[in-house]
Design a protein around this motif. Structure first.
Motif, PDB file in Angstrom:
ATOM      1  N   ARG A 298       0.746  -1.089   0.104  1.00  0.00           N
ATOM      2  CA  ARG A 298       0.093   0.108  -0.241  1.00  0.00           C
ATOM      3  C   ARG A 298       0.791   1.518   0.007  1.00  0.00           C
ATOM      4  N   SER A 299       0.561   1.801  -0.989  1.00  0.00           N
ATOM      5  CA  SER A 299       1.516   3.685  -0.754  1.00  0.00           C
ATOM      6  C   SER A 299       1.293   4.624  -1.414  1.00  0.00           C
ATOM      7  N   TRP A 300       0.893   5.503  -1.570  1.00  0.00           N
ATOM      8  CA  TRP A 300       0.120   6.662  -1.636  1.00  0.00           C
ATOM      9  C   TRP A 300       0.208   7.476  -3.179  1.00  0.00           C
ATOM     10  N   TYR A 301       1.071   6.043  -3.778  1.00  0.00           N
ATOM     11  CA  TYR A 301       1.360   5.822  -5.846  1.00  0.00           C
ATOM     12  C   TYR A 301      -0.381   5.477  -5.738  1.00  0.00           C
ATOM     13  N   LEU A 302      -1.045   5.162  -5.140  1.00  0.00           N
ATOM     14  CA  LEU A 302      -2.330   4.269  -5.463  1.00  0.00           C
ATOM     15  C   LEU A 302      -3.212   4.621  -5.106  1.00  0.00           C
ATOM     16  N   THR A 303      -4.640   4.631  -5.415  1.00  0.00           N
ATOM     17  CA  THR A 303      -5.713   4.782  -5.270  1.00  0.00           C
ATOM     18  C   THR A 303      -6.372   3.932  -4.298  1.00  0.00           C
ATOM     19  N   GLU A 304      -6.884   3.610  -3.454  1.00  0.00           N
ATOM     20  CA  GLU A 304      -8.326   2.993  -3.132  1.00  0.00           C
ATOM     21  C   GLU A 304      -8.286   2.252  -2.922  1.00  0.00           C
ATOM     22  N   ASP A 305      -8.796   1.359  -4.898  1.00  0.00           N
ATOM     23  CA  ASP A 305      -8.674   0.252  -5.388  1.00  0.00           C
ATOM     24  C   ASP A 305      -7.630  -0.407  -6.064  1.00  0.00           C
ATOM     25  N   GLY A 306      -6.058   0.516  -6.340  1.00  0.00           N
ATOM     26  CA  GLY A 306      -5.439  -0.005  -6.426  1.00  0.00           C
ATOM     27  C   GLY A 306      -4.538   0.546  -7.609  1.00  0.00           C
ATOM     28  N   PHE A 307      -5.824   1.109  -8.250  1.00  0.00           N
ATOM     29  CA  PHE A 307      -5.325   1.982  -9.645  1.00  0.00           C
ATOM     30  C   PHE A 307      -4.137   3.126  -9.079  1.00  0.00           C
ATOM     31  N   ASN A 308      -3.193   2.841 -10.019  1.00  0.00           N
ATOM     32  CA  ASN A 308      -1.812   4.016 -10.295  1.00  0.00           C
ATOM     33  C   ASN A 308      -1.633   4.908 -11.151  1.00  0.00           C
ATOM     34  N   ALA A 309      -2.560   5.991 -10.933  1.00  0.00           N
ATOM     35  CA  ALA A 309      -1.948   7.205 -11.443  1.00  0.00           C
ATOM     36  C   ALA A 309      -1.110   8.167 -10.930  1.00  0.00           C
ATOM     37  N   THR A 310      -0.328   7.533 -10.854  1.00  0.00           N
ATOM     38  CA  THR A 310       0.915   8.552 -10.300  1.00  0.00           C
ATOM     39  C   THR A 310       2.237   8.669 -10.614  1.00  0.00           C
ATOM     40  N   MET A 311       2.721   7.597 -11.280  1.00  0.00           N
ATOM     41  CA  MET A 311       3.855   7.394 -11.510  1.00  0.00           C
ATOM     42  C   MET A 311       3.972   6.782 -13.026  1.00  0.00           C
ATOM     43  N   TYR A 312       5.100   6.924 -13.195  1.00  0.00           N
ATOM     44  CA  TYR A 312       5.440   6.506 -15.111  1.00  0.00           C
ATOM     45  C   TYR A 312       6.487   5.672 -15.004  1.00  0.00           C
ATOM     46  N   PRO A 313       6.056   4.782 -15.438  1.00  0.00           N
ATOM     47  CA  PRO A 313       6.376   3.356 -15.914  1.00  0.00           C
ATOM     48  C   PRO A 313       7.792   3.140 -16.777  1.00  0.00           C
ATOM     49  N   GLY A 314       8.541   3.986 -16.363  1.00  0.00           N
ATOM     50  CA  GLY A 314       9.970   3.929 -17.244  1.00  0.00           C
ATOM     51  C   GLY A 314      11.519   5.353 -16.616  1.00  0.00           C
ATOM     52  N   PHE A 315      12.134   4.898 -17.597  1.00  0.00           N
ATOM     53  CA  PHE A 315      13.016   5.859 -17.371  1.00  0.00           C
ATOM     54  C   PHE A 315      12.391   7.589 -17.931  1.00  0.00           C
ATOM     55  N   ALA A 316      13.406   8.519 -17.218  1.00  0.00           N
ATOM     56  CA  ALA A 316      13.219   9.601 -17.728  1.00  0.00           C
ATOM     57  C   ALA A 316      13.582   9.789 -18.506  1.00  0.00           C
ATOM     58  N   THR A 317      14.732   9.369 -19.067  1.00  0.00           N
ATOM     59  CA  THR A 317      14.983   9.697 -21.080  1.00  0.00           C
ATOM     60  C   THR A 317      13.302   9.523 -21.410  1.00  0.00           C
ATOM     61  N   GLN A 318      13.173   8.350 -21.751  1.00  0.00           N
ATOM     62  CA  GLN A 318      11.830   7.645 -22.237  1.00  0.00           C
ATOM     63  C   GLN A 318      10.493   8.456 -21.946  1.00  0.00           C
ATOM     64  N   TYR A 319      10.951   9.288 -20.922  1.00  0.00           N
ATOM     65  CA  TYR A 319       9.567   9.831 -20.510  1.00  0.00           C
ATOM     66  C   TYR A 319       9.551  11.638 -21.073  1.00  0.00           C
ATOM     67  N   VAL A 320      10.701  12.017 -21.560  1.00  0.00           N
ATOM     68  CA  VAL A 320      11.440  13.451 -21.549  1.00  0.00           C
ATOM     69  C   VAL A 320      11.120  13.383 -23.140  1.00  0.00           C
ATOM     70  N   GLY A 321      11.643  11.871 -23.640  1.00  0.00           N
ATOM     71  CA  GLY A 321      11.635  12.096 -25.385  1.00  0.00           C
ATOM     72  C   GLY A 321      10.700  11.572 -25.951  1.00  0.00           C
ATOM     73  N   GLN A 322       9.026  11.430 -25.262  1.00  0.00           N
ATOM     74  CA  GLN A 322       7.596  11.488 -26.001  1.00  0.00           C
ATOM     75  C   GLN A 322       6.972  13.378 -25.092  1.00  0.00           C
ATOM     76  N   LEU A 323       8.094  14.442 -24.956  1.00  0.00           N
ATOM     77  CA  LEU A 323       6.988  15.305 -25.206  1.00  0.00           C
ATOM     78  C   LEU A 323       8.354  16.528 -25.850  1.00  0.00           C
ATOM     79  N   ARG A 324       9.461  15.822 -26.851  1.00  0.00           N
ATOM     80  CA  ARG A 324      10.238  16.888 -27.033  1.00  0.00           C
ATOM     81  C   ARG A 324       9.481  17.108 -28.904  1.00  0.00           C
ATOM     82  N   ALA A 325       8.166  16.628 -29.017  1.00  0.00           N
ATOM     83  CA  ALA A 325       7.686  17.393 -30.131  1.00  0.00           C
ATOM     84  C   ALA A 325       6.137  17.397 -29.999  1.00  0.00           C
ATOM     85  N   LEU A 326       5.581  18.361 -30.554  1.00  0.00           N
ATOM     86  CA  LEU A 326       4.439  18.501 -30.184  1.00  0.00           C
ATOM     87  C   LEU A 326       3.197  17.639 -31.834  1.00  0.00           C
TER      88      LEU A 326
END
Length: 512
Positions: A461-489
């Motif tokens: 149990r952590s503050w990352y999850l809702t009461e029913d276990g849905f993860n609306a908080t964390m990004y499942p990957g590397f920071a380089t992946q996250y940054v890469g997907q936002l480089r272009a509009l």
């Protein structure tokens, strides 16, 4: 603006802001800087407080500091060569935020004491109406940046009997600096990231400290070295050297993802480091057992400290692991029936993180209400935009939390993306830039599929999850992946509606 003159839009004639930024912390100031750098000056920053700083203005508890190296916990476009330590305290971080506001001339854009209580989209005009507490009418803006942050709101936990307590109550995010702990009996509820910084400070001041632990966390060493004056001088004279140091910290933290984001053999290495720290600092076998986590490293937030375990073993400190049954008039009563009397209770219980619902009421197209759509868990396209809510952009939105790297790396990528989107809206005089529902759904399906393989969804149990276990908080990957997907509009991901276009269109179905 890249040297080109932006054509006059209806918003100029109607006295409508180009951009409303909600929140004056790290995210709001970062967005404002990048807007100015792109030649967008018609914006206001609505801050409910009386000063800038957000989380670092509010969190002034003893020992408050960041657990990410300062060189990395700062914007690449606003480097600070003068960080005093590897990990800086809250005062120094707040000073950095204030210096950015001054350096980039942001103070005229601030509207302090402006508590935004709701926003609603006027679809016919392509304008957001912003309601501010105590103010008649609304402020109107073509675009909105919701930069209030996930760690903006805090309240006392709903523990039975809390209103009957006659002693002094303090929440870690609303510290009472006038209260004198000298000679006092203090109870601390919580053993998370704030608590492990507060407890060593309280043990030095109070007559006694009782620490109420629900779940022990993984504690790793934090080597906090003072910055050599020659290093500061080098970074001032050769900015590229500081940039290189920041990059080195970044890739070092990226490698940590292999041990804390996913359950791999490196996860065992992280746990070995944590257990070694525990064995080195805690000699009593029974106390070690009470402080040993029963979940994988990374499932909850890692705790970075060298002072916490020694503080727990001081003569005036005691760890309580019995569950809290209720709070009484004189202290805390635990499940086995013992009442622990306290002159003051410190609640280091974290923030009211919005994993469901929204921090303020948000009404979009076709009468949609975002709080209703997020009732079972928040979602967005690349954490930044939500279908049906055009021209609205989030910083640190759903599923943008890092478990291993600096939040500001993620935030900077979001800011650059949303500024490109705002620039597109203004330069092309668009009425709406609304992310396509199918692109959003496809993106979030992939995110949730990837999250099933992470440590965050491994059972604790952590503050990352809702009461029913849905993860609306964390990004499942590397920071380089996250940054890469936002480089272009990519405008193919959006419904692009010019200002003069007809309002006739298919209705957008709300999420059930």
């Amino acid at each position: 603006m890249s040297g080109r003159k932006r054509k006059e839009s209806a918003s100029v004639r109607e006295n409508v802001l180009d951009v409303a930024v909600i929140g004056g912390g790290f995210a709001g100031i970062g967005a404002a800087i990048r807007l100015k750098q792109r030649g967008i000056d018609d914006f206001a920053i609505f801050e409910r407080g009386t000063a800038i700083g957000g989380t670092w203005r509010d969190n002034t508890y003893p020992g408050a500091a960041c657990d990410i190296p300062s060189r990395l916990y700062s914007y690449s476009f606003a480097p600070n060569p003068d960080w005093s330590h590897t990990y800086s305290g809250s005062n120094e971080i707040l000073g950095y935020i204030e210096s950015m506001a001054a350096e980039f001339g942001l103070h005229p854009h601030f509207r302090f004491g402006s508590d935004v209580t709701g926003i609603a989209f006027d679809e016919a005009a392509g304008i957001w109406d912003i309601t501010i507490e105590g103010r008649a009418g609304t402020v109107r803006a073509r675009t909105v940046v919701l930069a209030s942050g996930p760690l903006a709101n805090a309240s006392l936990p709903p523990i039975r009997g809390i209103d009957t307590y006659t002693g002094h109550k303090i929440h870690s995010a609303r510290w009472d600096h006038d209260y004198d702990f000298t000679g006092k009996r203090v109870a601390v509820v919580g053993t998370g990231a704030s608590a492990v910084q507060i407890i060593p400070e309280l043990v030095d001041r109070a007559a006694s400290v009782k620490v109420f632990q629900r779940t022990p966390g993984w504690v790793l060493p934090r080597v906090n070295r003072r910055t050599n004056p020659l290093t500061k001088q080098l970074y001032r004279r050769v900015p590229a050297a500081e940039s290189l140091a920041r990059r080195a910290w970044f890739y070092e933290h990226e490698s940590v993802a292999l041990g804390v984001v996913w359950n791999t053999p490196l996860t065992r290495v992280v746990e070995m480091v944590g257990k070694a720290q525990l064995h080195r600092q805690v000699k009593d076998p029974w106390l070690r057992r009470q402080l040993t986590p029963d979940f994988r490293a990374g499932c909850k937030r890692l705790l970075m400290t060298d002072d916490y375990y020694p503080a727990l073993q001081r003569d005036n400190c005691k760890l309580i692991t019995w569950p809290i049954a209720r709070i009484s008039e004189d202290g805390i009563r635990t499940a086995e029936g013992v009442e622990h009397r306290a002159d003051c209770i410190v609640f280091a219980t974290g923030f009211d993180v919005s994993k469901t619902g929204t921090p303020i009421p948000i009404a979009g197209r076709d009468g949609r209400v975002l709080a209703e759509e997020w009732a079972r868990g928040a979602y967005a396209y690349k954490s930044v935009a939500v279908s049906g809510y055009p021209n609205l952009f989030f910083t640190f939105g759903p599923n943008s939390g890092p478990g291993h790297n600096s939040a500001l790396v993620y935030m900077e990528a979001q800011i650059d993306y949303l500024v490109r989107a705002i620039e597109t809206i203004l330069d092309r005089d668009l009425r709406m830039l609304d992310v396509r529902r199918d692109r959003q759904d496809r993106y979030n399906a992939a995110i949730q599929r990837k999250l099933t393989a992470t440590t965050w969804n491994s059972g604790c149990r952590s503050w990352y999850l809702t009461e029913d276990g849905f993860n609306a908080t964390m990004y499942p990957g590397f920071a380089t992946q996250y940054v890469g997907q936002l480089r272009a509009l990519d405008l193919d991901d959006y419904h692009v509606v010019p200002s003069g276009a007809s309002t006739t269109r298919p209705r957008i179905a709300a999420v059930s």
